[in-house]
Design a protein around this motif. Sequence first.
Motif, PDB file in Angstrom:
ATOM      1  N   VAL A  62       0.853  -1.186   0.000  1.00 46.31           N
ATOM      2  CA  VAL A  62       0.000   0.000   0.000  1.00 46.31           C
ATOM      3  C   VAL A  62       0.892   1.240   0.000  1.00 46.31           C
ATOM      4  N   ALA A  63       0.665   2.129  -0.966  1.00 43.63           N
ATOM      5  CA  ALA A  63       1.410   3.383  -1.028  1.00 43.63           C
ATOM      6  C   ALA A  63       0.616   4.531  -0.417  1.00 43.63           C
ATOM      7  N   SER A  64      -0.723   4.431  -0.481  1.00 48.57           N
ATOM      8  CA  SER A  64      -1.566   5.518   0.014  1.00 48.57           C
ATOM      9  C   SER A  64      -2.981   5.009   0.226  1.00 48.57           C
ATOM     10  N   ILE A  65      -3.627   5.516   1.269  1.00 51.41           N
ATOM     11  CA  ILE A  65      -5.042   5.215   1.516  1.00 51.41           C
ATOM     12  C   ILE A  65      -5.746   6.527   1.819  1.00 51.41           C
ATOM     13  N   GLN A  66      -6.919   6.700   1.214  1.00 55.44           N
ATOM     14  CA  GLN A  66      -7.773   7.839   1.540  1.00 55.44           C
ATOM     15  C   GLN A  66      -9.187   7.302   1.746  1.00 55.44           C
ATOM     16  N   ILE A  67      -9.826   7.734   2.833  1.00 55.12           N
ATOM     17  CA  ILE A  67     -11.183   7.280   3.141  1.00 55.12           C
ATOM     18  C   ILE A  67     -12.051   8.483   3.459  1.00 55.12           C
TER      19      ILE A  67
END
Length: 143
Positions: A62-67
């Motif tokens: 995972v490089a980035s998570i946005q929620i």
Amino acid sequence: MNEAQPDELAAATEVVLQLRWSDQDALGHVNNARIVTLMEEARIRWTREDGNAGRFEFGTVVASIQIDYLRPLYYQPEMVIRMGISRIGNKSFTVRGIGYQNGQPVFDSTTVMVPLAGDGVSSRSLNELERDWLGASQIPARS
């Protein structure tokens, strides 16, 4: 934010997840950090559903998570996450996951994934098999 319409998500995969008693907080909501874990579980089930034939041999990270949390997710026996690919790059791809409870969206997320090379550390370009598999699951990006 515009909510995705059902016809826009025709290529999405639905993953049904069982919620656990320990997922909830004192208010009976599923804790926001647990949603990340539920997204991970759905993503792993989805990417390995057919035995992972030739895809991501050395894994992904995972490089980035946005929620975006749209409404509370309450502790109930289960929930659904609809997942698809909203972007395919050279060395990464973006998974969009929309969580539903009782037919209503409760969160909308994006996770940028990077395939690993044989050394288990370096990134690598997506191969044609991976691009084809990802392309078959394309859904609109979040707006």
